[in-house]
Design a protein around this motif. Structure first.
Motif, PDB file in Angstrom:
ATOM      1  N   THR A 132       2.451   5.455 -11.115  1.00 29.02           N
ATOM      2  CA  THR A 132       2.928   5.481 -12.496  1.00 29.02           C
ATOM      3  C   THR A 132       2.789   4.126 -13.173  1.00 29.02           C
ATOM      4  O   THR A 132       2.734   4.057 -14.394  1.00 29.02           O
ATOM      5  CB  THR A 132       4.399   5.918 -12.545  1.00 29.02           C
ATOM      6  N   TRP A 133       2.707   3.047 -12.382  1.00 30.59           N
ATOM      7  CA  TRP A 133       2.532   1.726 -12.982  1.00 30.59           C
ATOM      8  C   TRP A 133       1.169   1.604 -13.652  1.00 30.59           C
ATOM      9  O   TRP A 133       0.985   0.768 -14.532  1.00 30.59           O
ATOM     10  CB  TRP A 133       2.716   0.626 -11.936  1.00 30.59           C
ATOM     11  N   LEU A 134       0.222   2.469 -13.296  1.00 32.64           N
ATOM     12  CA  LEU A 134      -1.088   2.426 -13.940  1.00 32.64           C
ATOM     13  C   LEU A 134      -1.032   2.927 -15.377  1.00 32.64           C
ATOM     14  O   LEU A 134      -1.889   2.580 -16.178  1.00 32.64           O
ATOM     15  CB  LEU A 134      -2.100   3.263 -13.156  1.00 32.64           C
ATOM     16  N   SER A 135      -0.027   3.757 -15.701  1.00 33.01           N
ATOM     17  CA  SER A 135       0.053   4.282 -17.060  1.00 33.01           C
ATOM     18  C   SER A 135       0.426   3.189 -18.058  1.00 33.01           C
ATOM     19  O   SER A 135       0.189   3.335 -19.253  1.00 33.01           O
ATOM     20  CB  SER A 135       1.060   5.427 -17.123  1.00 33.01           C
ATOM     21  N   LYS A 136       0.983   2.088 -17.566  1.00 32.35           N
ATOM     22  CA  LYS A 136       1.314   0.976 -18.456  1.00 32.35           C
ATOM     23  C   LYS A 136       0.087   0.144 -18.819  1.00 32.35           C
ATOM     24  O   LYS A 136       0.106  -0.615 -19.765  1.00 32.35           O
ATOM     25  CB  LYS A 136       2.369   0.100 -17.801  1.00 32.35           C
ATOM     26  N   ILE A 137      -0.971   0.309 -18.044  1.00 31.80           N
ATOM     27  CA  ILE A 137      -2.213  -0.403 -18.305  1.00 31.80           C
ATOM     28  C   ILE A 137      -3.123   0.531 -19.093  1.00 31.80           C
ATOM     29  O   ILE A 137      -3.313   1.685 -18.744  1.00 31.80           O
ATOM     30  CB  ILE A 137      -2.895  -0.807 -16.984  1.00 31.80           C
ATOM     31  N   ASN A 138      -3.710   0.048 -20.140  1.00 32.85           N
ATOM     32  CA  ASN A 138      -4.576   0.873 -20.974  1.00 32.85           C
ATOM     33  C   ASN A 138      -5.989   0.843 -20.407  1.00 32.85           C
ATOM     34  O   ASN A 138      -6.813   0.021 -20.792  1.00 32.85           O
ATOM     35  CB  ASN A 138      -4.554   0.368 -22.416  1.00 32.85           C
ATOM     36  N   ILE A 168       0.833  -1.203   0.000  1.00 33.71           N
ATOM     37  CA  ILE A 168       0.000   0.000   0.000  1.00 33.71           C
ATOM     38  C   ILE A 168       0.867   1.253   0.000  1.00 33.71           C
ATOM     39  O   ILE A 168       0.613   2.196  -0.754  1.00 33.71           O
ATOM     40  CB  ILE A 168      -0.960  -0.020   1.206  1.00 33.71           C
ATOM     41  N   GLN A 169       1.912   1.260   0.816  1.00 35.82           N
ATOM     42  CA  GLN A 169       2.780   2.444   0.896  1.00 35.82           C
ATOM     43  C   GLN A 169       3.508   2.691  -0.418  1.00 35.82           C
ATOM     44  O   GLN A 169       3.534   3.813  -0.924  1.00 35.82           O
ATOM     45  CB  GLN A 169       3.798   2.274   2.034  1.00 35.82           C
ATOM     46  N   ASN A 170       4.112   1.665  -0.981  1.00 39.46           N
ATOM     47  CA  ASN A 170       4.966   1.863  -2.150  1.00 39.46           C
ATOM     48  C   ASN A 170       4.226   1.892  -3.477  1.00 39.46           C
ATOM     49  O   ASN A 170       4.704   2.516  -4.424  1.00 39.46           O
ATOM     50  CB  ASN A 170       6.049   0.785  -2.191  1.00 39.46           C
ATOM     51  N   LEU A 171       3.086   1.246  -3.581  1.00 36.36           N
ATOM     52  CA  LEU A 171       2.375   1.220  -4.855  1.00 36.36           C
ATOM     53  C   LEU A 171       1.199   2.187  -4.927  1.00 36.36           C
ATOM     54  O   LEU A 171       0.682   2.427  -6.010  1.00 36.36           O
ATOM     55  CB  LEU A 171       1.881  -0.200  -5.159  1.00 36.36           C
ATOM     56  N   LEU A 172       0.785   2.742  -3.790  1.00 40.17           N
ATOM     57  CA  LEU A 172      -0.365   3.638  -3.816  1.00 40.17           C
ATOM     58  C   LEU A 172      -0.113   5.003  -3.192  1.00 40.17           C
ATOM     59  O   LEU A 172      -0.614   6.004  -3.681  1.00 40.17           O
ATOM     60  CB  LEU A 172      -1.562   2.985  -3.100  1.00 40.17           C
ATOM     61  N   LEU A 173       0.630   5.084  -2.102  1.00 41.68           N
ATOM     62  CA  LEU A 173       0.668   6.319  -1.321  1.00 41.68           C
ATOM     63  C   LEU A 173       1.850   7.232  -1.592  1.00 41.68           C
ATOM     64  O   LEU A 173       1.726   8.444  -1.432  1.00 41.68           O
ATOM     65  CB  LEU A 173       0.622   5.980   0.174  1.00 41.68           C
ATOM     66  N   THR A 174       3.015   6.705  -1.941  1.00 43.69           N
ATOM     67  CA  THR A 174       4.159   7.583  -2.153  1.00 43.69           C
ATOM     68  C   THR A 174       4.006   8.378  -3.443  1.00 43.69           C
ATOM     69  O   THR A 174       3.267   7.999  -4.340  1.00 43.69           O
ATOM     70  CB  THR A 174       5.478   6.785  -2.195  1.00 43.69           C
TER      71      THR A 174
END
Length: 90
Positions: free
Chosen positions: A73-79, A62-68
Motif C-alpha cells: 500500500t505504500w506504493l500508492s503514495k508514489i505516483n 522483505i517480509q513487511n514491505l513486500l510479502l504480507t
C-alpha cells in the motif's frame, strides 16, 4: 488419496521443516569443522554474526514491505503513473 497426501505432507514437514535436531546439527556443522583452531573458529563466529546482522533486517524489510497482505500500500503514495506503471492491482 487425500489421507495419503496428508500423511506425506506431515512426514515431509516433520523431517525437513520442523526438525529441531536437524536444525541444530546444520547450525553446528561449521562450528565442529573449525573448532580445533581458535583463530579459525573466531573468524567463523564473526562471519556468522556479520551475515545475521545483514540478513535479519533485510528479511524483515522483505517480509513487511513486500510479502504480507496489504504490504504494497505504500506504493500508492508514489505516483508511478507518470512512467506508465498501472497500480490498480494494489
Amino acid at each position: 488419496m487425500g489421507h495419503f497426501e496428508h500423511l506425506l505432507s506431515l512426514a515431509v514437514e516433520s523431517i525437513f521443516i520442523n526438525n529441531i535436531l536437524l536444525a541444530y546439527f546444520l547450525g553446528m556443522c561449521s562450528f565442529l569443522a573449525c573448532s580445533k583452531n581458535i583463530k579459525t573458529a573466531t573468524g567463523l563466529g564473526f562471519a556468522v554474526i556479520f551475515v545475521l546482522t545483514i540478513t535479519t533486517p533485510l528479511n524483515w524489510i522483505i517480509q513487511n514491505l513486500l510479502l504480507t497482505k496489504g504490504a504494497l500500500t505504500w506504493l500508492s503514495k508514489i505516483n508511478l503513473s507518470i512512467i506508465g506503471i498501472n497500480q490498480d492491482a494494489l
